[in-house]
Write an enzyme that holds these catalytic residues in place. Structure first.
Site, PDB file in Angstrom:
ATOM      1  CD  GLU A   1     -25.973  15.086  -3.563  1.00 41.61           C
ATOM      2  OE1 GLU A   1     -26.820  15.832  -3.057  1.00 41.61           O
ATOM      3  OE2 GLU A   1     -25.319  15.380  -4.576  1.00 41.61           O
TER       4      GLU A   1
ATOM      5  NE  ARG B   1     -29.869  15.806  -8.506  1.00 32.34           N
ATOM      6  CZ  ARG B   1     -29.149  16.632  -7.743  1.00 32.34           C
ATOM      7  NH1 ARG B   1     -29.384  16.722  -6.448  1.00 32.34           N
ATOM      8  NH2 ARG B   1     -28.216  17.374  -8.261  1.00 32.34           N
TER       9      ARG B   1
ATOM     10  CG  PHE C   1     -20.871  10.347   4.027  1.00 34.58           C
ATOM     11  CD1 PHE C   1     -20.631  10.371   5.399  1.00 34.58           C
ATOM     12  CD2 PHE C   1     -21.390   9.199   3.468  1.00 34.58           C
ATOM     13  CE1 PHE C   1     -20.885   9.261   6.188  1.00 34.58           C
ATOM     14  CE2 PHE C   1     -21.650   8.079   4.240  1.00 34.58           C
ATOM     15  CZ  PHE C   1     -21.398   8.106   5.610  1.00 34.58           C
ATOM     16  CG  HIS C   2     -22.818  17.513  -0.254  1.00 36.10           C
ATOM     17  ND1 HIS C   2     -22.869  18.743   0.365  1.00 36.10           N
ATOM     18  CD2 HIS C   2     -22.392  17.737  -1.511  1.00 36.10           C
ATOM     19  CE1 HIS C   2     -22.496  19.670  -0.501  1.00 36.10           C
ATOM     20  NE2 HIS C   2     -22.194  19.081  -1.649  1.00 36.10           N
TER      21      HIS C   2
ATOM     22  CD  GLU D   1     -27.564  23.707  -4.377  1.00 36.59           C
ATOM     23  OE1 GLU D   1     -26.551  23.002  -4.617  1.00 36.59           O
ATOM     24  OE2 GLU D   1     -28.696  23.412  -4.767  1.00 36.59           O
TER      25      GLU D   1
ATOM     26  CG  ASN E   1     -31.701  21.591  -7.617  1.00 35.05           C
ATOM     27  OD1 ASN E   1     -31.450  22.563  -6.921  1.00 35.05           O
ATOM     28  ND2 ASN E   1     -30.843  20.598  -7.807  1.00 35.05           N
ATOM     29  CD  GLU E   2     -27.169  22.247  -9.286  1.00 36.10           C
ATOM     30  OE1 GLU E   2     -27.015  21.056  -9.569  1.00 36.10           O
ATOM     31  OE2 GLU E   2     -26.345  22.890  -8.605  1.00 36.10           O
TER      32      GLU E   2
END
Ligand code: GLA
Length: 744
Positions: free
Chosen positions: A368, A112, A370-371, A318, A150-151
């Protein structure tokens, strides 16, 4: 106006990605959201390739249906523009818009954030997709807020970035002589004779020019802000009454000056993932929340005290319900069960308008996978989801605290540019981290139980009205106006603590001559001639049994009195910490990093002198107390971060009590009960705890007229305190006779 639009009470929810799931799952999602009392979800953050699979061709029917379903379920939406992740077609069509590293490597698609924010094609495409969303969803009843991007946080060194950098420099300096002077171009033959000769700081032979690097970071923050503004302005045109935000990310790699951005953002939103696993996670949580609250303060002061009403709302956008990745280390760590509850409510205690998570449902694949998520891979029959339900209940019960203010009389200085300047390898120590310096000061005040704001001296006129005490850790860059304001403020009764590496340089990172800390020498009454940095493990003994780390200085304490001395090494017998009385206030200088206990004790002494009281002076160790005030109504938030039950001298009606069962289940209950000796016992007993899942028992006890409350280990308690009599609101903490108890 209540923001996010149309939401009463606190916000609760997370990032929701319907594009990753079949529509049958959406139905279950909404049903589970309702069960958990989720009322707000962020939709579409990374959905660009689904929304625009081919250039200019939009597929939005799925988003129509998802928003309608959420609306029918009573869940409101933060609609995101997906510009943090352009689709593959975009990168292939506009290879010049792919980011270039300092080494000159052009990155490819496959992750990303593969864009350059200065590339015209990217800006056009970003505006186009944002406009499409605005036109289509401007009247959708679920729309509560816009979430741009985003961020913001990626950097680029491509030719577009170079062009934009030169334009920014021309604006800042006007002519090359001024730039060459500011950049000290005479050093290493770096004077420029044409603007086109100037590049972003790319890979080079040896050390880079510190002011070039600093200006590039300032420029890039402005460039990202311009990209944000592009979208914000067009969203505002379509929906003037819908707030626009973007989510801030923390970290010293982040090329964004959040304080400067703050005035451009309707609702400050932050993402927070503690990186520490021990008790430091709570300190990090408090620090992040205090920064967010302070960024939400209007930038130019109007002279009124920074208490009620001066902070705009902000939102924890978040956080992680459980597992947090540490990508750099290739590992992840699990949050202990109680931390999801305590950290979420700790943000609310410090002013957040709710608690949001990344993410609602754990994805089946992707980088991600398993986040953690509110609905984990295991599904709703899981400890994590049950905890999410309990947290939803806690936030519902806390709705009444929503508009209350967090008042602080102590502040810490924060300056992103000083942090960037201190990262240059040409500084005398590579072991000084600005973020650590700020965290150490905040930790010391946190451990004193003192609520702390941040002030940002470089983002406009410094307004210290209402503060009694200010700590400036390593505020390296300082202009004359800030130094003058500080001097006036101290003279009229302010208590200032300044650490090494503050006021050493001007805003161009040019060292102030005549002795350190140039800008503040006179105010502090010291003149420092030499830096004697310590290695990463080096320590120096100080008087009073204290220890110093990281830094030492040889300085004369002319008008100042020594408070602590160096005991060993080449500086033995010389001052290490000083204090100078100035008018009605005092200014302290720290020439070394005190050990944590020493720092806490010193700031406790300064606070006592300044009349800054802890929230709960008698709070036991491990208990964090934060107070929110709404007129005469006062809410006391108590967090027990320890492993033993804590007995706290406090009283009031219980709004929420929460704890952790040995099984790891979180329990939350709330009733307007009088505070009692036994408010909450978990993990046993005959009674059924209100709201407890089947099979879980506990006792919600009652007592009469007690002035002590018990907070369960790992749990929390929120009390509505008895109204405070008028005239007793600014209680001045008495100055203890041993205010200078550090002296030897
Ligand atoms: C950030 C991002 C999210 C996600 C999380 C994971 O905060 O905004 O998309 O990657 O980190 O921790």
């Amino acid at each position: 106006m209540r923001w996010p639009k149309g939401l009463d009470g606190l916000c609760y929810g997370g990032d929701y990605n319907p594009e990753q799931w079949p529509e049958t799952t959406w139905v279950e999602d909404v049903e589970l959201m309702r069960r958990a009392r989720v009322n707000l979800v962020t939709v579409g953050v990374f959905a660009w390739s689904r929304l625009e699979p081919h250039p200019g061709e939009y597929t939005v029917d799925w988003l129509d249906r998802a928003l309608d379903l959420l609306q029918q379920g009573g869940i409101r939406v933060v609609l995101a523009t997906p510009t943090a992740s352009p689709p593959p077609w975009f990168s292939l069509t506009h290879p010049d818009a792919l980011p270039v590293t300092a080494d000159g490597v052009r990155l490819r698609h496959g992750s990303r954030d593969t864009y350059c924010a200065a590339a015209p094609a990217y800006r056009v495409a970003a505006r186009r997709i944002a406009a499409m969303l605005a036109e289509r969803y401007r009247d959708h009843p679920a729309l509560a807020m816009w979430h741009v991007h985003n961020e913001y946080g990626t950097v680029c060194h491509c030719p577009h970035a170079a062009d934009a950098f030169r334009r920014w420099l021309q604006q800042r300096y006007g002519d090359l002589d001024r730039l060459n002077e500011a950049w000290t171009g005479a050093f290493w033959s770096q004077c420029y004779s044409e603007w086109t000769q100037i590049d972003p700081p790319r890979a080079t032979q040896y050390l880079t020019n510190p002011t070039q690097v600093l200006d590039f970071r300032r420029f890039w923050s402005d460039e990202l802000l311009a990209a944000y503004r592009d979208q914000r302005d067009l969203l505002r045109e379509h929906t003037p009454d819908v707030p626009v935000t973007t989510n801030y990310v923390f970290g010293d790699w982040v090329p964004v000056d959040h304080a400067r951005w703050a005035r451009e953002i309707d609702l400050i939103a932050v993402d927070h993932y503690p990186t520490e696993t021990d008790g430091r996670a709570e300190e990090q949580t408090a620090l992040a929340a205090d920064l967010a609250r302070s960024w939400s303060r209007p930038v130019t002061g109007d002279g009124s005290p920074p208490s009620a009403g001066r902070h705009r709302p902000w939102l924890l956008m978040e956080s992680a319900p459980n597992l947090i990745y540490r990508y750099a280390e290739g590992t992840a760590y699990a949050k202990e069960p109680g931390r999801m509850l305590r950290h979420s409510i700790a943000h609310v205690a410090r002013g957040s308008r709710g608690a949001m998570f990344f993410q609602w449902r754990a994805p089946r694949g992707g980088a991600e996978a398993f986040h953690s998520a509110m609905v984990p891979h295991a599904g709703a029959d899981s400890r994590t989801f049950r905890s999410a339900v309990q947290l939803g209940e806690a936030l519902r019960l806390l709705a009444a605290t929503d508009t209350a203010a967090v008042a602080a009389r102590a502040a810490i200085g924060w300056d992103a540019a000083s942090g960037w300047a201190l990262q240059h390898p040409g500084l005398p120590s590579g072991h000084i981290s600005y973020a650590d310096e700020v965290a150490a000061a905040h930790r010391a005040l946190w451990r004193c139980g003192i609520t702390t704001d941040f002030v940002c001296p470089a983002t406009g006129p410094l307004d210290l009205t209402g503060y009694r005490m200010l700590v400036l850790p390593a505020l390296y860059l300082m202009d004359d106006a800030v130094a003058d304001t500080l001097a006036d403020w101290v003279r009229t009764g302010g208590y200032l603590v300044v650490s090494y590496l503050s006021g050493v340089a001007d805003p161009d990172a040019r060292v102030r001559l005549g002795g350190y800390p140039g800008a503040l020498r006179e105010l502090l009454g010291v003149r420092s001639e030499e830096f004697l940095p310590l290695g990463p493990d080096g320590t120096v003994r100080l008087s009073g049994g204290r220890t110093g780390r990281l830094w030492r200085e040889r300085f004369e304490a002319g008008a100042a009195e020594p408070v602590l001395d160096y005991v060993d090494g080449v500086l033995a017998g010389q001052p290490a910490v000083t204090r100078r009385s100035v008018g009605a206030g005092a200014a302290w200088y720290l020439s070394t990093r005190l050990d944590d206990d020493g720092y806490r004790e010193l700031l406790a002494v300064v606070a006592a002198e300044a009349g800054v009281a802890p929230v709960l002076p008698a709070a036991p160790a491990g208990v964090e107390a934060v107070r929110r005030v709404d007129g005469t109504t006062r809410w006391l938030f108590l967090f027990n971060h320890g492993r033993e039950e804590a007995v706290v001298a406090a009283t009031g009606d219980v709004l929420v009590s929460g704890g952790v069962l040995p099984s790891g289940e979180i329990m939350v209950a709330g009733e307007f009960l009088p505070a009692s000796d036994v408010l909450l016992t978990v993990g046993g007993g005959p009674g059924r705890w209100p709201g407890a899942p089947a099979g879980v028992t506990g006792i919600l006890g009652r007592g009469r007229g007690s002035r002590r409350v018990r907070v369960p280990p790992g749990g929390l308690l929120v009390l509505r305190e008895p109204d405070q009599p008028v005239g007793n609101r600014n209680h001045r903490h008495p100055t203890p006779s041993g205010a200078d108890g550090h002296r030897h």
